[in-house]
Design a protein around this motif. Structure first.
Motif, PDB file in Angstrom:
ATOM      1  N   ILE A 153      -6.595   3.177   4.596  1.00  0.00           N
ATOM      2  CA  ILE A 153      -5.426   2.307   4.427  1.00  0.00           C
ATOM      3  C   ILE A 153      -5.243   1.402   5.641  1.00  0.00           C
ATOM      4  N   PHE A 175       0.864  -1.187   0.000  1.00  0.00           N
ATOM      5  CA  PHE A 175       0.000   0.000   0.000  1.00  0.00           C
ATOM      6  C   PHE A 175       0.902   1.238   0.000  1.00  0.00           C
ATOM      7  N   VAL A 193      -8.709  -1.786  -0.574  1.00  0.00           N
ATOM      8  CA  VAL A 193      -8.930  -0.362  -0.335  1.00  0.00           C
ATOM      9  C   VAL A 193     -10.360   0.027  -0.696  1.00  0.00           C
TER      10      VAL A 193
END
Length: 375
Positions: A365, A259, A290
């Motif tokens: 996140i 990420f 996500v």
């Protein structure tokens, strides 16, 4: 900080090219702005010059006084094809102490960044420092001159034999035997460009990475967790590409997802869409998590579908087949629509950070990372 959170921290080093940088200083300059500038490699380096600022209103140096008496000559150019080398050599012959060169203003919302001016190798090297300023710096200098010509110090430095570092904090997962345990990574880059403080690009991603390292440090996960901060992203993803080049096939296969967070907190009003960017444009487990997190948290209407775009450290991983994505607040119509302070002297916390958007980024996140790491 990562070690204080209980992570095993590694800081592998790597070499980067020489940099030619400068700094402007004067009591009359706006201290909120960054006054780092680029320095011409064929100008005077490792020097400091102080003098009154003289604005060259014309591209013709003969329009200036015959004796410039050590002045710092600011040329706000109006055409991109102006001859920098000829101008510098001419004002140098008239006694100038330094030259500040500019760029033509960019079209809104973009602003021209500070830069390293290039002097022709077909002419003699300059014996005075020559620096390149950004658009915000240029207009701030012109405002300072209008308020009363300031005395300005121009310092240039040739930075040689440079070393940069990646910072990687790791902790083992709590499930599955070590040989079969995969890795999930959250990352950002910590460097900035010449003449920018880098609050949003990418101080915001750095803050997100460190905050999630704190929040997730004690939660049970089936995968290992890694939190990485890359050096030298702005000069070609050097840090992340160096890291990826050191991964063998087994290490790449063990990487469940990366990420990457680059510019996750701008306060620019039109940057109302949270973009999920993929180098190859294809869905993968990272951007799927996500989007799923956005659905759970109620943010999905502010988020893009998976969109093709590189230009950050996720590209380094996707180039070798590691699932990755880059996440960022940008203009609603296209991920190319970036805020005016992008790569600019006013990319500061006060001018360009929304605590609300940064918090939303951390929530999304964090939820996506934990979902992937505990699966």
């Amino acid at each position: 900080m990562l070690d204080e959170y209980g992570y095993d921290v590694d800081m592998p080093s790597f070499s980067v090219p020489d940099r030619y940088l400068g700094e402007l200083a004067s009591p009359g300059l706006d201290a909120a702005l960054c006054w780092g500038v680029g320095a011409a490699a064929r100008g005077a380096l490792d020097v400091s010059v102080t003098g009154p600022v003289v604005v060259a209103e014309s591209a013709d140096p003969l329009a200036l006084p015959e004796d410039l008496g050590g002045a710092v000559v600011l040329r706000p150019i109006t055409a991109a094809n102006e001859n920098l080398t000829a101008f510098v050599l001419a004002v140098q012959a008239r006694g100038a102490g330094a030259v500040i060169w500019t760029r033509v203003d960019s079209a809104y919302p973009r602003q021209a960044s500070a830069f390293v001016p290039s002097l022709s190798t077909a002419s003699p090297a300059a014996t005075i420092p020559v620096v390149g300023v950004g658009q915000v710096q240029k207009h701030a200098l012109l405002d300072a001159v209008a308020a009363g010509p300031p005395t300005l110090t121009v310092t240039t430095t040739h930075h040689r034999n440079l070393t940069s570092y990646n910072v990687i904090g790791s902790r083992p997962g709590t499930g599955r035997p070590d040989p079969t345990r995969q890795n999930v990574m959250v990352c950002a880059h910590y460097d900035s460009v010449i003449g920018a403080r880098g609050a949003n690009d990418d101080g915001s991603g750095t803050v997100l990475t460190l905050e999630l390292a704190r929040v997730l440090r004690d939660l049970p996960t089936s995968t290992n967790l890694q939190f990485a901060l890359w050096g030298s992203e702005e000069v070609g993803f050097v840090g992340s590409r160096t890291y990826v080049a050191g991964m063998d096939a087994g290490a790449r296969a063990a990487m469940r997802g990366v990420f990457n967070n680059d510019m996750v907190g701008t306060s620019w009003d039109p940057a109302e869409r949270y973009w999920g960017l993929s180098y190859d444009g294809q869905p993968n487990v990272v951007n799927a998590e996500v989007l799923a997190a956005g659905d759970r948290l109620g943010y999905r209407t502010h988020m893009s579908d998976v969109t093709q775009r590189g230009a950050s450290d996720h590209q380094s991983f996707q180039e070798v087949g590691v699932p990755s994505g880059n996440f960022s607040w940008r203009g609603a119509d296209t991920p190319a629509l970036l805020e005016p302070p992008y790569h600019s002297a006013d990319d500061t916390i006060a001018a360009n950070i929304s605590a609300e958007r940064l918090a939303v980024s951390i929530e999304i996140i964090g939820c996506a990372t934990y979902a992937l790491a505990r699966a």
